[in-house]
Motif scaffolding. Structure first.
Motif, short mmCIF file in Angstrom:
data_model
loop_
_atom_site.label_atom_id
_atom_site.label_comp_id
_atom_site.label_asym_id
_atom_site.label_seq_id
_atom_site.Cartn_x
_atom_site.Cartn_y
_atom_site.Cartn_z
N LEU A 597 0.82 -1.20 0.00
CA LEU A 597 0.00 0.00 0.00
C LEU A 597 0.86 1.25 0.00
CD1 LEU A 597 -2.87 -0.98 2.42
CD2 LEU A 597 -3.04 -0.52 -0.01
N VAL A 600 2.87 1.80 -4.10
CA VAL A 600 1.81 1.23 -4.93
C VAL A 600 2.37 0.57 -6.19
CG1 VAL A 600 -0.24 1.75 -6.25
CG2 VAL A 600 0.12 2.83 -4.05
N TYR A 604 2.54 -3.53 -6.71
CA TYR A 604 1.72 -4.22 -7.68
C TYR A 604 2.45 -5.44 -8.23
CZ TYR A 604 -1.26 -4.78 -11.76
OH TYR A 604 -2.11 -5.28 -12.70
N PHE A 607 3.24 -8.06 -5.60
CA PHE A 607 2.05 -8.81 -5.25
C PHE A 607 1.71 -9.82 -6.34
CE2 PHE A 607 -2.51 -9.45 -4.72
CZ PHE A 607 -2.49 -9.85 -3.40
N TYR A 608 1.89 -9.36 -7.57
CA TYR A 608 1.57 -10.25 -8.68
C TYR A 608 2.45 -11.49 -8.65
CZ TYR A 608 -0.53 -11.34 -13.07
OH TYR A 608 -1.28 -11.94 -14.03
N VAL A 611 1.27 -13.76 -6.06
CA VAL A 611 0.04 -14.48 -6.44
C VAL A 611 0.38 -15.68 -7.30
CG1 VAL A 611 -1.97 -14.30 -7.94
CG2 VAL A 611 -1.53 -12.55 -6.22
N ILE A 612 1.21 -15.45 -8.28
CA ILE A 612 1.56 -16.56 -9.17
C ILE A 612 2.25 -17.66 -8.38
CG2 ILE A 612 2.93 -17.22 -11.20
CD1 ILE A 612 0.65 -15.37 -11.91
N ALA A 614 1.95 -18.30 -5.20
CA ALA A 614 0.96 -18.96 -4.36
C ALA A 614 0.16 -19.96 -5.18
CB ALA A 614 0.04 -17.93 -3.72
N ALA A 615 -0.23 -19.54 -6.38
CA ALA A 615 -1.04 -20.41 -7.23
C ALA A 615 -0.27 -21.69 -7.54
CB ALA A 615 -1.40 -19.68 -8.52
N ILE A 618 -0.18 -23.95 -4.53
CA ILE A 618 -1.45 -24.61 -4.29
C ILE A 618 -1.64 -25.76 -5.28
CG2 ILE A 618 -3.96 -24.32 -4.27
CD1 ILE A 618 -3.43 -21.36 -3.51
N GLU B 139 -7.15 -11.15 -15.99
CA GLU B 139 -6.10 -10.36 -15.36
C GLU B 139 -5.88 -9.04 -16.09
OE1 GLU B 139 -4.33 -11.26 -12.43
OE2 GLU B 139 -6.09 -12.57 -12.45
N LEU B 142 -7.72 -6.03 -14.89
CA LEU B 142 -7.30 -5.35 -13.66
C LEU B 142 -6.46 -4.11 -13.94
CD1 LEU B 142 -6.31 -8.36 -11.42
CD2 LEU B 142 -8.41 -7.03 -11.38
N MET B 162 -5.65 -0.17 -4.99
CA MET B 162 -4.81 -1.27 -4.49
C MET B 162 -5.67 -2.36 -3.88
SD MET B 162 -1.70 -1.71 -4.76
CE MET B 162 -0.98 -3.30 -4.50
N LYS B 163 -6.67 -1.94 -3.15
CA LYS B 163 -7.53 -2.92 -2.50
C LYS B 163 -8.27 -3.75 -3.54
CE LYS B 163 -10.76 -2.92 1.37
NZ LYS B 163 -11.49 -2.04 2.30
N ILE B 165 -7.23 -4.42 -6.51
CA ILE B 165 -6.27 -5.34 -7.11
C ILE B 165 -5.99 -6.52 -6.19
CG2 ILE B 165 -3.85 -5.57 -7.75
CD1 ILE B 165 -5.29 -4.13 -9.85
N ILE B 166 -5.75 -6.21 -4.93
CA ILE B 166 -5.35 -7.28 -4.01
C ILE B 166 -6.47 -8.30 -3.83
CG2 ILE B 166 -4.76 -7.74 -1.61
CD1 ILE B 166 -3.13 -5.17 -1.65
N TYR B 167 -7.66 -7.79 -3.65
CA TYR B 167 -8.78 -8.72 -3.48
C TYR B 167 -8.93 -9.61 -4.71
CZ TYR B 167 -11.04 -7.22 0.86
OH TYR B 167 -11.35 -7.00 2.16
N MET B 169 -6.89 -10.30 -7.07
CA MET B 169 -5.76 -11.18 -7.35
C MET B 169 -5.66 -12.32 -6.38
SD MET B 169 -2.53 -9.40 -8.77
CE MET B 169 -2.46 -8.71 -10.38
N THR B 170 -6.00 -12.05 -5.13
CA THR B 170 -5.98 -13.15 -4.18
C THR B 170 -6.97 -14.21 -4.64
OG1 THR B 170 -5.53 -11.51 -2.50
CG2 THR B 170 -6.15 -13.70 -1.74
N ALA B 173 -5.55 -16.08 -7.57
CA ALA B 173 -4.54 -17.10 -7.27
C ALA B 173 -5.21 -18.45 -7.11
CB ALA B 173 -3.79 -16.72 -5.99
N PHE B 174 -6.28 -18.47 -6.37
CA PHE B 174 -7.01 -19.73 -6.18
C PHE B 174 -7.62 -20.21 -7.50
CE2 PHE B 174 -6.94 -17.90 -1.93
CZ PHE B 174 -6.48 -18.97 -1.20
N LEU B 176 -6.59 -19.54 -10.50
CA LEU B 176 -5.53 -20.05 -11.38
C LEU B 176 -5.12 -21.45 -10.94
CD1 LEU B 176 -3.55 -19.60 -13.67
CD2 LEU B 176 -1.98 -18.55 -12.04
#
Lengths: 629, 484
Positions: A597, A600, A604, A607-608, A611-612, A614-615, A618, B139, B142, B162-163, B165-167, B169-170, B173-174, B176
């Motif tokens: 935050l 920014v 971004y 975070f991306y 995410v990848i 994490a995916a 999983i 994606e 976004l 940002m919020k 995006i984060i929501y 993207m989280t 992730a699942f 994907l």
């Protein structure tokens, strides 16, 4: 003739469209368009009634859309009940519109008023015409919309007791509580027998395809809709508030037609109520209790227009009592019909008073008989009809209800009916003497009073004549009305001794009530609430009644304030701080979101990547899991 | 043969490219280019809509080209009766949103550049038949959205962007993970939706896949408790972007749930019906309650969206064709109506510079009657007034859900009271009553670009409300073909 019945409904819609599209700036043209279209509807409805009297019946139906095995239709079911309702609605709307020319004269929203009245007539006639549940629900909602728009017609005015738009809002939301019941009832029946068509549903119910328990539950839920729309306890509170609307609206929508839609609904769906007969008792007792509740408030209320509104609630209670007791449509529908005429008359007459006196409160009224003779006389006709003095209209229909109660062994409800009859005659003559009798109050000596213009007095006279004669179609000697509505349950010719005795008793009761009202209010003007004999004699009772049994303080002060709005603010806070907080908190813990935050742009990408990553993790876990399985 | 679908899909990107080449000095050309392209899009999408053969279920206008042959990834697009209503909703909303942005003069070139990219991304989501492609478009959406909120938004725009995006993207992730798992678990590894529908996953596998993918879509829908990004995004986004957000972006969630969760994993769906029904009912009632308690017009409508999307989730849980038709209709109807509502809020905000209900009180109907009528019509549509589209949609959802889910449906129907409550209360406070002198200077609507979106959206709402066939005749065969 019958094949044109759909035009009855469509004409006012045409008027609505023409006014909005073409004549909005020409006020008088708008009024004339509305009245002309209504006149055509009235003529057609009379023609249809005549055709039905001669044995015609029809169901016209168009497919609206189909989905799977379901066919959703728009239709017109022309049977005796609908034919009577068509005439009642068209007749009163037509004269109400003529009256409105005078009443709304000079109002900046004149065209809007006639447009909305036309839209209302369309919706109401569409409701009457409905041959299936979806259609009746659609028009049920649309009359609610028109009611909302017309109650709040003077949207920037302060109103008498509360601002008109607030009253409109209350009306819409309160009736919608009932509509939820109606909707669930429809869903239950639809799920049990996949059709929404009335006749198909009735046939299935008649053939025993719906278990009694389900029919009872569904009927009570459907009745909830009627409770809302017809302002029965516990959803009655919106109707007195609706008096903030212009008086022609009160007369048409909140007395004669829309509020009677609940009665019409129950009468229309009577086969379902009969299949689950426990529901009929609910209808009868809710109706009886409401009749008493509203009449008792009417006795003391200082706002005379609202007294007539309470009277409407009370009379609607009578109608439900009749439907519930007899399990048949006739008695209830007969009272609906007579009531529509005399109650519209009473409202339009009090509207004429409000128009002249610019007040509807007892402290400002009195002594108007001299200045407004036509209004006073026509009001008197309406009052006599409402009280139930023979041979006025209300006498015959009310008498039939009380007689039915005795005949069906419901002595308690019969006594209640007589008690309410006493109260009714008392409160309406309280209004009559308080408005037209006595002297003009001291502080109003310099007010200029005048009789209403002919556009207003002519409808009053027409309705007064109807208030006298319309009951004659349903006397116990020759009950044409019952024979028309339900030929198979034709009543015996001529009254038996019980009926004659009841007629005598109720007439005596009403005469005594009128005399009492004259003793209290007729000889000398009661200047204000404090001077009421009841307020002096039994102050606690007076206080209880004038505060409407403390039901509204409970609804608005407790349920709405804490249960709806208060809880909503709590929910909003909870959402903002707890739910959002938890999710944000988890996010912050899981990964450098806080950091994200702050930065920014770079956040971004970080975070991306996360995410990848994490995916992929999983997925790896998943695959491993399934491969071992 | 003309590849109409690809043409529609990529034309906005061409528009973006043209806007990119324009001079920064003048604002007007960018607007004109965006408007022209959105009109062409609208025309093509309507051509596809009415060119679609409803008698033959299944995907039409399909195009399939091998893309990454080694991984069996294809460029595979096509439309059916489920995606087409979403496609025309998208092209209509973008057309209206671009007109609603006509007054936008802060870096207009970049703004319309991003809007055009966004249109391609959204259309891509609704037309992709390959999960990999689908995910890319998902994606891609976004990025422009992030900048549109983050640059053109109001005070807390960066936080909200940002919020958002984060929501998402989280959730992504699942999602994907779910897609990849599907890919590897399929008999032959594939992302192709049509092939995956026949993959024959066991119920247990479907259940696990369902959860992963559901997390992605339920954030987008949004479903309580994953919804709190939405009020923030709406409050900060400029009004036209709110129109797009509520109008079409949320529908990506509902579309995904029906297309992928229900369409590819029906056995998984069956495992979770009771939970979904409970979540749906919570969204409906809780969303309505929270909406009632809002002080800002935009958060109120945002929560109203949460509540209405609850009906969509309820219909999915009910798994009957009637309910699903209702869901598609509800998505379309809510798209146009919420677009209309945010458009009206934009009109008000542009003039009054506030969205606080308490500050806007009251009597605006006296001063700005046209805006008042527009807002009232939109509110009535949103509270489910017959004659307008959301009524039919919600009735079908109820009628279709009741046999399968009696108690949840009964609870959900009470939502119509709360909905009436918060809309009418808001209308009463803002528009009725004596005019607040503070607003005596406000100008009513008077420009063509203000009227056109209004007329288009109201017309769509009434047209679908009176003649729902124009949506359900398309959606029905495709939804029946899901074979739930």
């Amino acid at each position: 003739m019958i094949q044109y019945a759909w035009l009855i409904t469509v004409m006012p819609l045409a008027a609505f469209c023409i006014i909005l599209g073409l004549t909005y700036r020409q006020k008088m043209a708008s009024a004339l368009v509305a009245i002309f279209c209504m006149g055509v509807s009235l003529a057609l409805s009379l023609g249809v009634l005549l055709a039905v009297v001669h044995g015609g019946e029809a169901e016209l139906s168009l497919t609206w859309f189909t989905l799977g095995d379901w066919r959703f239709e728009v239709g017109v079911l022309v049977d005796p009940m609908a034919a009577v309702m068509f005439v009642v609605v068209c007749f009163i709307t037509f004269f109400d519109m003529i009256y409105s020319i005078g009443y709304m004269h000079g109002d900046p929203g004149f065209s809007r008023f006639f447009a909305f009245l036309s839209l209302f007539a369309f919706s109401m006639l569409g409701l009457v015409a409905a041959n299936n549940f979806l259609q009746i629900f659609i028009f049920w909602e649309l009359v609610g919309l028109c009611s909302y728009l017309l109650i709040g017609f003077w949207y920037d005015q302060p109103g008498v007791a509360l601002p008109p738009p607030s009253a409109g809002m209350r009306a819409f939301i309160t009736t919608r509580i009932g509509d939820v019941g109606l909707l669930i009832g429809i869903l239950m029946l639809a799920a049990a027998l996949p059709t929404l068509n009335f006749r198909e549903v009735f046939a299935a119910v008649g053939a025993g395809q719906v278990p009694a328990g389900l029919a009872t539950t569904a009927a009570i839920l459907l009745f909830m809709g009627a409770v809302g729309k017809s302002a029965q306890f516990p959803l009655h509170t919106w109707l007195p508030d609706a008096m903030e609307g212009p008086t022609p609206v009160s007369a048409l929508i909140h007395a004669a037609t829309m509020v009677a839609a609940g009665v019409y609904l129950v009468a229309r769906l009577m086969p379902i109520f009969n299949a689950g007969s426990a529901s009929l008792e609910v209808v009868a007792y809710i109706g009886g209790f409401t009749a008493l509740l509203a009449a008792s408030i009417g006795i003391v209320f200082p706002d005379f227009k609202r007294v007539i509104a309470y009277s409407t609630i009370s009379q609607l209670g009578y109608m439900f009592m009749a439907l519930g007791i007899t399990g048949a449509a006739t008695a209830g529908m007969f009272h609906l019909t007579t009531h529509a005429f005399f109650k519209a008359l009473l409202f339009l007459a009090i509207g004429s008073v409000i128009h002249a006196a610019e007040s509807q409160h007892m402290r400002d009224l009195g002594g108007l008989r001299k200045y407004m003779p036509v209004t006073a006389f026509t009001f008197l006709m309406g009052a006599l009809a409402l009280s139930g003095i023979p041979p006025f209209a209300g006498f015959w229909s009310k008498d039939e209800i009380i007689y039915s109660a005795v005949e069906h062994g419901q002595t308690g409800l019969a006594v209640l009916g007589l008690v309410v009859a006493f109260m009714t005659a008392f409160y309406i003559f309280r209004v009559y003497f308080g408005t037209f009798g006595g002297e003009i109050p001291e502080h109003r000596r310099h007010h200029h009073y005048h009789e209403a213009p002919p556009t207003m007095t002519v409808p009053l006279i027409v309705l007064a004549i109807m208030a006298i004669v319309v009951g004659w179609v349903g006397t116990p000697w020759a009950n044409y009305f019952a024979a028309f509505l339900a030929p198979e349950e034709h009543l015996a010719a001529g009254p038996d001794s019980t009926a004659l005795t009841l007629m005598a008793i109720s007439t005596v009761i009403v005469v005594v009530a009128i005399l009492s009202a004259w003793l209290v209010y007729g000889r000398k003007r009661v200047p204000d609430v404090d001077a009421e004999p009841l307020a002096r004699g039994i102050p606690w009772l007076h206080k209880f009644l004038i505060n409407k049994w403390y039901i509204e303080p409970f609804y608005y002060g407790v349920i709405v304030r804490y249960g709806a709005v208060g809880l909503a603010y709590v929910a909003a806070w909870f959402d903002r701080h707890v739910i959002d907080g938890i999710v944000n908190g988890i996010a912050a813990i899981v990964g450098g979101v806080g950091q994200g935050l702050r930065h920014v742009q770079s956040g971004y990408l970080q975070f991306y990547a996360m995410v990848i990553f994490a995916a992929v993790v999983i997925v790896a876990v998943y695959i491993a899991l399934f491969v071992t399985v | 043969m003309v590849p109409w679908l690809s043409l529609m899909l990529w034309l906005p990107l061409l528009g973006a490219l043209i806007i990119f080449c324009l001079s920064r000095e003048r604002q007007q050309p960018a607007k004109v280019v965006a408007l022209v392209f959105s009109l062409i899009e609208l025309a093509i999408s309507l051509g596809l809509y009415f060119g679609y053969d409803r008698a033959a279920a299944g995907f039409q206008f399909a195009e399939k080209y091998s893309w990454v042959a080694a991984l069996n990834i294809n460029y595979h697009v096509g439309v059916d009766g489920l995606s087409l209503p979403m496609v025309i909703l998208t092209t209509f909303i973008f057309f209206c949103a671009i007109l609603a942005s006509w007054g936008e003069n802060r870096r207009a070139k970049e703004y319309f550049f991003l809007v055009m990219i966004l249109e391609t991304a959204v259309l891509g989501v609704f037309t992709s038949l390959d999960l990999f492609l689908f995910f890319l478009f998902w994606e891609l959406e976004l990025i422009p959205m992030y900048f549109l909120i983050g640059i053109w938004g109001s005070d807390r725009r960066e936080y909200a962007a940002m919020k958002f995006i984060i929501y998402t993207m989280t959730g992504s992730a699942f999602m994907l993970a779910g897609f990849l798992a599907m890919y590897f678990l399929a008999p032959t590894p594939t992302f192709d939706m049509i092939e995956l529908a026949q993959a024959g996953f066991t119920p247990a596998v479907q259940g696990l896949l369902f959860i992963l993918i559901f997390l992605g879509f339920s954030v987008k829908l949004p479903m309580v408790p994953f919804h709190t990004w939405l009020p923030d995004a709406h409050v900060e986004a400029p009004a036209p972007i709110s129109m797009v957000l509520a109008g079409v972006l949320l529908k990506m969630g509902g579309y995904g749930l029906i297309r992928i969760n229900a369409g590819l994993l029906p056995e998984g769906l069956k495992l979770y019906v009771p939970y979904l029904a409970v979540l749906a009912v919570i969204s409906v009632i809780y969303g309505a309650y929270v909406a009632l308690g809002q002080k800002d017009l935009k958060t109120m409508i945002a929560m109203s969206s949460v509540s209405h999307m609850g009906f969509v989730l309820l219909a999915i849980a009910a798994m009957t064709p009637m309910a699903l038709n209702g869901a598609v209709l509800e998505m379309f109807a809510h798209g146009t109506v919420s677009g209309l509502l945010f458009f009206c809020i934009g009109l008000i905000y542009e003039r009054a510079h506030t969205r606080q209900i308490a500050e806007l009180t009251g009597g605006l109907a006296v001063q700005v009657p046209r805006i008042a009528v527009a807002f009232i019509v939109a509110s009535l549509a949103s509270l489910g007034l017959p004659g307008m589209s959301q009524f039919v949609a919600e009735f079908l959802v109820f009628l279709g859900s009741f046999p399968a889910l009696q108690v949840p449906t009964i609870i959900a129907t009470t939502g119509i009271v709360f909905t009436a409550g918060y809309y009418l209360w808001t209308v009463r406070r803002i528009f009725y009553g004596p005019l607040n002198p503070r607003w005596a200077h406000l100008e009513d609507m008077n420009k063509a670009y203000e009227f056109i979106p209004l007329v288009v959206l109201v017309a769509l709402t009434v047209l679908v409300g009176l003649y729902p066939n124009i949506i359900i005749n398309w959606s029905d065969t495709s939804l029946v073909a899901l074979g739930l």
